[in-house]
Scaffold this motif. Structure first.
Motif, PDB file in Angstrom:
ATOM      1  N   SER A  63       0.861  -1.186   0.000  1.00 56.27           N
ATOM      2  CA  SER A  63       0.000   0.000   0.000  1.00 56.27           C
ATOM      3  C   SER A  63       0.898   1.236   0.000  1.00 56.27           C
ATOM      4  O   SER A  63       1.821   1.345   0.819  1.00 56.27           O
ATOM      5  CB  SER A  63      -0.908   0.004   1.227  1.00 56.27           C
ATOM      6  N   ILE A  64       0.602   2.198  -0.909  1.00 54.73           N
ATOM      7  CA  ILE A  64       1.456   3.364  -1.104  1.00 54.73           C
ATOM      8  C   ILE A  64       0.691   4.623  -0.690  1.00 54.73           C
ATOM      9  O   ILE A  64      -0.448   4.834  -1.130  1.00 54.73           O
ATOM     10  CB  ILE A  64       1.916   3.460  -2.571  1.00 54.73           C
ATOM     11  N   PHE A  65       1.336   5.446   0.169  1.00 55.16           N
ATOM     12  CA  PHE A  65       0.694   6.656   0.682  1.00 55.16           C
ATOM     13  C   PHE A  65       1.607   7.865   0.460  1.00 55.16           C
ATOM     14  O   PHE A  65       2.830   7.734   0.444  1.00 55.16           O
ATOM     15  CB  PHE A  65       0.411   6.533   2.192  1.00 55.16           C
ATOM     16  N   TYR A  66       0.966   9.067   0.347  1.00 55.87           N
ATOM     17  CA  TYR A  66       1.707  10.322   0.406  1.00 55.87           C
ATOM     18  C   TYR A  66       1.902  10.637   1.889  1.00 55.87           C
ATOM     19  O   TYR A  66       0.944  10.944   2.613  1.00 55.87           O
ATOM     20  CB  TYR A  66       0.936  11.430  -0.307  1.00 55.87           C
ATOM     21  N   ASN A  67       3.148  10.562   2.346  1.00 53.97           N
ATOM     22  CA  ASN A  67       3.416  10.534   3.788  1.00 53.97           C
ATOM     23  C   ASN A  67       3.040  11.818   4.534  1.00 53.97           C
ATOM     24  O   ASN A  67       2.507  11.748   5.644  1.00 53.97           O
ATOM     25  CB  ASN A  67       4.888  10.202   4.033  1.00 53.97           C
ATOM     26  N   PRO A  68       3.304  13.036   3.992  1.00 52.45           N
ATOM     27  CA  PRO A  68       2.986  14.246   4.778  1.00 52.45           C
ATOM     28  C   PRO A  68       1.529  14.332   5.212  1.00 52.45           C
ATOM     29  O   PRO A  68       1.228  14.849   6.302  1.00 52.45           O
ATOM     30  CB  PRO A  68       3.361  15.389   3.825  1.00 52.45           C
ATOM     31  N   THR A  69       0.595  13.832   4.384  1.00 55.89           N
ATOM     32  CA  THR A  69      -0.839  13.915   4.730  1.00 55.89           C
ATOM     33  C   THR A  69      -1.461  12.543   4.935  1.00 55.89           C
ATOM     34  O   THR A  69      -2.667  12.441   5.170  1.00 55.89           O
ATOM     35  CB  THR A  69      -1.605  14.643   3.618  1.00 55.89           C
ATOM     36  N   ASN A  70      -0.621  11.476   4.809  1.00 60.87           N
ATOM     37  CA  ASN A  70      -1.111  10.098   4.938  1.00 60.87           C
ATOM     38  C   ASN A  70      -2.238   9.810   3.950  1.00 60.87           C
ATOM     39  O   ASN A  70      -3.206   9.111   4.244  1.00 60.87           O
ATOM     40  CB  ASN A  70      -1.568   9.811   6.370  1.00 60.87           C
ATOM     41  N   THR A  71      -2.116  10.380   2.735  1.00 59.75           N
ATOM     42  CA  THR A  71      -3.133  10.210   1.692  1.00 59.75           C
ATOM     43  C   THR A  71      -2.830   8.951   0.870  1.00 59.75           C
ATOM     44  O   THR A  71      -1.706   8.764   0.396  1.00 59.75           O
ATOM     45  CB  THR A  71      -3.171  11.433   0.771  1.00 59.75           C
ATOM     46  N   PHE A  72      -3.859   8.113   0.691  1.00 63.32           N
ATOM     47  CA  PHE A  72      -3.690   6.897  -0.095  1.00 63.32           C
ATOM     48  C   PHE A  72      -3.431   7.255  -1.564  1.00 63.32           C
ATOM     49  O   PHE A  72      -4.109   8.109  -2.133  1.00 63.32           O
ATOM     50  CB  PHE A  72      -4.934   6.019   0.014  1.00 63.32           C
ATOM     51  N   VAL A  73      -2.455   6.579  -2.181  1.00 66.13           N
ATOM     52  CA  VAL A  73      -2.127   6.816  -3.585  1.00 66.13           C
ATOM     53  C   VAL A  73      -2.553   5.622  -4.433  1.00 66.13           C
ATOM     54  O   VAL A  73      -3.349   5.763  -5.366  1.00 66.13           O
ATOM     55  CB  VAL A  73      -0.616   7.081  -3.755  1.00 66.13           C
ATOM     56  N   LYS A  74      -2.062   4.450  -4.135  1.00 66.00           N
ATOM     57  CA  LYS A  74      -2.410   3.252  -4.894  1.00 66.00           C
ATOM     58  C   LYS A  74      -1.869   2.025  -4.161  1.00 66.00           C
ATOM     59  O   LYS A  74      -1.119   2.128  -3.188  1.00 66.00           O
ATOM     60  CB  LYS A  74      -1.842   3.305  -6.320  1.00 66.00           C
ATOM     61  N   THR A  75      -2.233   0.863  -4.645  1.00 64.65           N
ATOM     62  CA  THR A  75      -1.774  -0.412  -4.097  1.00 64.65           C
ATOM     63  C   THR A  75      -1.127  -1.232  -5.194  1.00 64.65           C
ATOM     64  O   THR A  75      -1.677  -1.339  -6.304  1.00 64.65           O
ATOM     65  CB  THR A  75      -2.942  -1.209  -3.480  1.00 64.65           C
ATOM     66  N   LEU A  76       0.031  -1.802  -4.890  1.00 67.18           N
ATOM     67  CA  LEU A  76       0.720  -2.703  -5.816  1.00 67.18           C
ATOM     68  C   LEU A  76       0.548  -4.143  -5.320  1.00 67.18           C
ATOM     69  O   LEU A  76       0.903  -4.465  -4.181  1.00 67.18           O
ATOM     70  CB  LEU A  76       2.209  -2.367  -5.897  1.00 67.18           C
ATOM     71  N   LYS A  77       0.006  -4.986  -6.185  1.00 67.43           N
ATOM     72  CA  LYS A  77      -0.095  -6.413  -5.901  1.00 67.43           C
ATOM     73  C   LYS A  77       0.762  -7.153  -6.932  1.00 67.43           C
ATOM     74  O   LYS A  77       0.552  -6.998  -8.137  1.00 67.43           O
ATOM     75  CB  LYS A  77      -1.546  -6.888  -5.976  1.00 67.43           C
TER      76      LYS A  77
END
Length: 808
Positions: free
Chosen positions: A342-356
């Protein structure tokens, strides 16, 4: 649970150390013949109730002896020396902390030797020599009925865990030799072979922590050498073993071995196999720049393999022996990795996408070695050994890796599907001659060796588009590596007098290597070729001092080299997914280690060692980043310094309860750099191992063992937390003691899984993982035929150090 197991282990160790620290009584006296004191008389302390052996001592030059007794009880003393009549004392009592002075003992000459007597002194049970520690099995009454594996557990500084792995002074990777020749067996086959050797066939066990110049300079692991008695019994024997392991999934193993010997020939063979699926879990929580990656990967390795070994020795006469030997391993394996990141934009903890990502790598491996040996030995002490060897490794791997990216609603955004094809061919040719002869009052050894290695690796990379793979030439390449090592050595050892002995030698190794990387599109890169030529000298030396009958000291030094494995030099990338991979390093240099150790032995059983090691170009697996990906690569990280302390001793708690305890501590200093980032780390590390065996009667025995490693460092930048484990087992002898049934459980508290953190070079990682450490095991072994047959002539081939550099 981790705290509970740590407390339990600490309690066990405190109890054991307390039992060692109880105030002992001292039983002492003198032995003489007429008016002259007798030296080297064996004084045995026996329990009065059943005459079982409790402890022994050897009289010194003044005929004096002294035995420490920890348990208050009634005892008898037995005095024995070849050429003299044995003598027993009457029973006497020993109270805690109260010394007993036995009246002087006068030994009489044996009746049939009064006219002419040749007095031959008996060897002490433990000898500390200039280059090794020797456990004289022939001098141990209590060793009767044991097998070689059990004897190793009783040897100073050697540990055998519940899985029958052998380590020495806390270091794994011990090389086991028989009559100076290395055993080329894996853990299970090695344990099965050692169990087939009875103590009656063993003369002595030698433990070498700093090998001399005779041995290959590669590797810094210790050596255990079993010296067999030269019996001449003939016949056929063999063994069969069956095993079952239940972890997350079931696994099985089996082996059978045969050995035939007569006056002119010895023929031997072994076949073994394993089948099973092994799972492990990897968790990585990574913050890199402004992005957070939360990864969970479930990996599995399905491995089916079969191993063969066969050989023969032809005894031409007493001086000349010719031998041939071949062993091979065939493996079909399939590695699978199912990961989710699971990939997030760290400063705001915003979800970006998921790699499977799902990675499937079916493959096969073949490993084979062939040896021709000639041995000459005469009555003057001269011995010559010649070995010619050929080894090969063939491996093929294929990978298909879909990388699928999803949005927050689990809708597919896009896919990247990669494939690769990775065949590997390695060929090894070696030849060597070793010679040894008497020179002055000592032994002079010398020899030469040459080895040639060629490796061919191909990495073909494909993008899959519409289900059709298309080769990408700029990402495909081939790597060819050639290496030639020429070596020569001299070594001399001498017993100067009854108290002092020394050993000194030097080994020269000249290395030529050439690695060439070729891209699939033919474009020449600046670093496409790495060519090296270097000459090294590896001195070694040792001196020992027998201070008195109770204390001895030994000082050793050696310089060693650890060359990279052939696969670590291959610069290809092995991907877990698009964001995580491993790659080789064609510029990896060998690391050099200088070791010095001072060892004190007390009462032939308590061994204390203090040592220092300095490692130049220390090589380890380093975690680094590129763009948004993380990879691990073997790199020459830094200079490493290690100060270490080790103490180990057997524990004789009760007649039916024996144990062993080993405690170690080291202080490590790393000083270097990864790229432009400095690495300066200082860390203390410590650990312990303890084993207890209980003889329950009627063929039953039980065992509990535990290990603990405190917080440590890995790869120069990873800080790992403590780990530990406890194993338990029960064993029953069946079929008139020719069969053994064993039930055991490993890591019963499930405290072996690891966790670690890495905060270096702009990336912060929290990692953890586990494997099938908690298992239930059931095994049965059966030995058949003539148990007194001399084992096959084990010998060291010429390519052990080269074969070790082929990675699994």
């Amino acid at each position: 649970m981790r705290k509970k197991i740590n407390i339990a282990l600490a309690a066990l160790m405190l109890f054991a150390m307390q039992s060692m620290a109880q105030s002992p009584a001292k039983v002492s006296g003198t032995v003489s013949a007429g008016s002259k004191p007798l030296q080297s008389v064996t004084v045995s302390l026996l329990a009065a109730k059943d005459s079982s052996l409790v402890k022994t001592d050897i009289t010194d030059a003044n005929g004096e002896y002294s035995i420490s007794v920890r348990k208050p009880d009634n005892y008898i003393l037995l005095y024995s020396l070849i050429g003299y009549e044995k003598k027993y004392t009457e029973a006497f009592s020993v109270a805690e902390g109260i010394d007993v002075n036995v009246k002087p003992i006068l030994l009489d000459l044996a009746a049939n030797q009064l006219s002419t007597v040749t007095v031959t002194s008996r060897k002490p049970m433990i000898e500390v020599k200039a280059d090794k520690t020797v456990f004289n099995v022939e001098s141990s009454i209590n060793a009767t009925g044991s097998n070689a594996l059990e004897l190793l557990q009783k040897s100073p500084g050697v540990q055998v865990d519940n899985n029958e792995n052998i380590s020495m002074k806390g270091k794994t990777g011990v090389k086991v030799y028989v009559d100076g020749k290395m055993l080329q067996l894996d853990t299970k086959d090695l344990a099965a072979y050692l169990k087939s050797i009875n103590s009656n066939d063993i003369e002595a066990i030698e433990m070498i922590t700093n090998p001399s110049a005779k041995y290959d300079a590669s590797g810094n692991a210790g050596i255990v050498n079993l010296r067999l008695k030269k019996n001449k019994k003939f016949g056929t024997n063999g063994s069969m073993n069956l095993g079952y392991v239940q972890g997350v999934t079931p696994k099985a193993n089996a082996s059978v071995g045969l050995n035939y010997r007569d006056k002119k020939i010895n023929v031997f063979g072994n076949v073994s196999g394993n089948i099973g699926r092994y799972e492990n879990i990897l968790k990585l929580y990574r913050v890199q720049q402004d992005t957070l990656y939360d990864q969970l990967s479930t990996n599995a390795d399905k491995n089916n393999n079969i191993n063969f070994k066969a050989g023969a020795d032809f005894f031409i006469n007493k001086k000349h022996t010719i031998g041939v030997m071949a062993n091979s391993s065939f493996s079909d394996n399939e590695f699978t990795a199912d990961s989710k990141t699971s990939i997030f934009y760290n400063p705001t903890n915003t979800f970006v996408k998921t790699l499977k990502a799902i990675n499937n790598i079916p493959g096969s491996r073949t490993n084979a070695n062939f040896n021709l040996n000639y041995r000459y030995i005469d009555t003057t002490g001269r011995e010559i050994n010649f070995d010619a060897d050929y080894g090969l490794f063939r491996g093929v791997g294929r990978s298909r890796q879909p990388n699928n990216y999803y949005d927050i609603n689990n809708n597919l955004l896009y896919s990247v599907i990669n494939r690769n094809y990775t065949p590997t061919d390695i060929d090894i040719y070696t030849a060597k001659i070793d010679a040894e002869q008497k020179l002055g009052k000592g032994k002079f050894g010398y020899g030469v060796k040459t080895s040639f290695v060629t490796t061919k690796n191909t990495f073909d990379f494909f993008n899959e588009i519409g289900g059709i793979p298309e080769k990408v030439d700029e990402k495909s390449n081939s790597f060819k590596y050639k290496e030639n090592v020429n070596a020569a050595y001299v070594n001399y050892q001498q017993q100067l007098n009854q108290k002092w002995s020394l050993q000194a030698g030097v080994r020269m190794e000249q290395t030529n290597s050439d690695g060439t990387l070729t891209r699939g599109d033919g474009i020449v890169q600046p670093d496409n070729r790495v060519k090296r030529n270097y000459l090294d000298f590896f001195p070694s030396g040792a001196v020992s001092w027998m201070v008195n009958q109770k204390n001895s000291l030994s000082l050793t030094y050696s310089r060693r080299i650890d060359r990279p494995t052939y696969q670590d030099l291959n610069p290809f990338e092995n991907k877990l997914d698009e964001l995580t991979y491993q790659k080789g390093n064609a510029f990896l240099r060998p690391q050099y280690t200088d070791n010095v150790e001072l060892t004190h032995t007390f009462l032939g059983m308590i061994n204390t060692t203090v040592g220092y090691s300095h490692v130049k170009d220390y090589a380890t697996m380093v975690t680094d980043t590129t763009k948004n990906a993380t990879y691990v690569q073997q790199q020459n990280l830094a200079t490493q310094q290690i100060i270490n302390f080790n103490i180990g001793s057997p524990l004789m708690i009760k007649k039916w309860w024996n144990g062993y305890v080993n405690l170690w501590y080291n202080y490590q200093i790393f000083d270097g750099a990864i790229g432009n980032n400095k690495v300066n780390v200082e860390l203390s590390m410590y650990g312990a191992y303890m084993q207890h065996t209980f003889t329950l009667g009627k063929g039953y025995s039980a065992e509990i063992s535990g290990w603990y490693n405190g917080p440590s460092i890995w790869g120069g930048t990873w800080r790992t937390k403590s780990q530990g484990g406890v194993d338990v087992g029960v064993q029953k002898s069946v079929l008139k003691n020719k069969g053994t049934l064993k039930v055991s459980g490993t890591d019963i508290f499930y405290t072996a899984p690891w966790s670690a953190t890495n905060d270096f070079g702009g990336v912060n990682i929290k990692g953890s993982g586990s494997w099938e450490s908690r298992t239930f095991r059931l095994s049965f072994s059966w030995r058949f035929g003539n148990s007194q047959v001399k084992a096959s002539r084990q010998r060291q081939t010429g390519l052990e150090s080269e074969a070790k550099r082929i990675k699994g």
